[in-house]
Design an enzyme around this catalytic site. Sequence first.
Site, PDB file in Angstrom:
ATOM      1  N   CYS A  93      18.817  20.277  -8.342  1.00 57.25           N
ATOM      2  CA  CYS A  93      17.755  19.407  -7.576  1.00 57.25           C
ATOM      3  C   CYS A  93      16.934  19.922  -6.747  1.00 57.25           C
ATOM      4  CB  CYS A  93      18.917  18.464  -6.619  1.00 57.25           C
ATOM      5  SG  CYS A  93      17.930  16.906  -5.776  1.00 57.25           S
TER       6      CYS A  93
ATOM      7  N   CYS B 248      25.011  13.250  -2.725  1.00 58.60           N
ATOM      8  CA  CYS B 248      24.647  12.049  -2.586  1.00 58.60           C
ATOM      9  C   CYS B 248      25.224  10.777  -3.657  1.00 58.60           C
ATOM     10  CB  CYS B 248      23.041  12.045  -2.720  1.00 58.60           C
ATOM     11  SG  CYS B 248      22.279  12.829  -4.225  1.00 58.60           S
TER      12      CYS B 248
END
Length: 357
Positions: free
Chosen positions: A97, A196
């Site tokens: 990410c 997340c």
Amino acid sequence: MTSSPKIVAALSGGVDSSVAAALVRKQGYRVCGVTLWLMRGKGSCCSDGMKDAARVCEQLDIPHHIVDIRQQFEETIVDFLVEGYREGITPLPCSRCNKELKFGLLLEYARRKLGIGTVATGHYARTGFDGQTGRHWLARAVDRTKDQSYFLYDLSQEQLASAVFPLGEMTKDQTRTLAAELGLSVAHKPESMDLCLVEAAGSMRNFLNAHIDTRRGEIVDTSGKILGEHDGAHHYTVGQRRGLGVAAPYPLYVVAVDAANNRVVVGAREEATACECTVGQVNWVSMAEPEAPIQAEVQVRYRSQPVQATIIPLPARGARIAFDDAPQFAISPGQAAVWYAGERVLGGGIILASGRS
């Protein structure tokens, strides 16, 4: 009169990124806040995070942009994670990410839409430029308990040149204190402790069950003897002890996940150790790729202690890591091995396999 330099502050809506934005603003930058919209739902990477980021930008009197990358996040992170677990490995989504989204798509947006080539984030890490080597370096944060250099090892030289880490010299307590002193609305916001994705799904088990069909299979020892049954091989990772549901006269640990045969292999703790491992997709950071083996301190998991090892470069962006002092526990394919010289990150790669020879 020379105008102040511009910088993008990547804002998640948490205290770290908010204080980072406040710090670069205090340093005289003209700051533009940008929040990546990663997925639907509530949580730090969803609507709650965007609302908190917007409030902080209002408090700091800086513009705020929301960039919808939900599709890219699904393709780049969610699919990557799911496919990894299907294959029996334990992927590392955070480093991917950082490289592909936070310092990939976000930086591209900053340059193309805003004309800004520098991004400040709330990561706990340090970076700079070494005039002797001609390379940008990456180093651990002062606060070792919050250091995130392990997750940033895959950033390219170009990405490091564009990165600013205002919290690298601070502790988490100092960050919290400064947020309160500045009166930021997120000063007392609880810290997110999960990925997340996990936060949005409620648990990693929920997330995986929503994406992977559960198939029961055998739990076996290293000789192939059947000891029990599992409820989906994707729920297990190398080194795991809890949740095996198998009785034995000694503690059992996951030694391997054999996804092809839908088997989970368990054994004694020493059977889950390795003297060496091979890594791929190697990224050399603070130094160029060496021609000969080097000595370094290697970290094979985010929270593991660095250990002395020999790094042997291999063709096609590979390397072999031989641990110098003792076998290492729970070396999981899919995780990163990151090697350091003191505080500086020399390089890292994705663990492909490990061995006891």
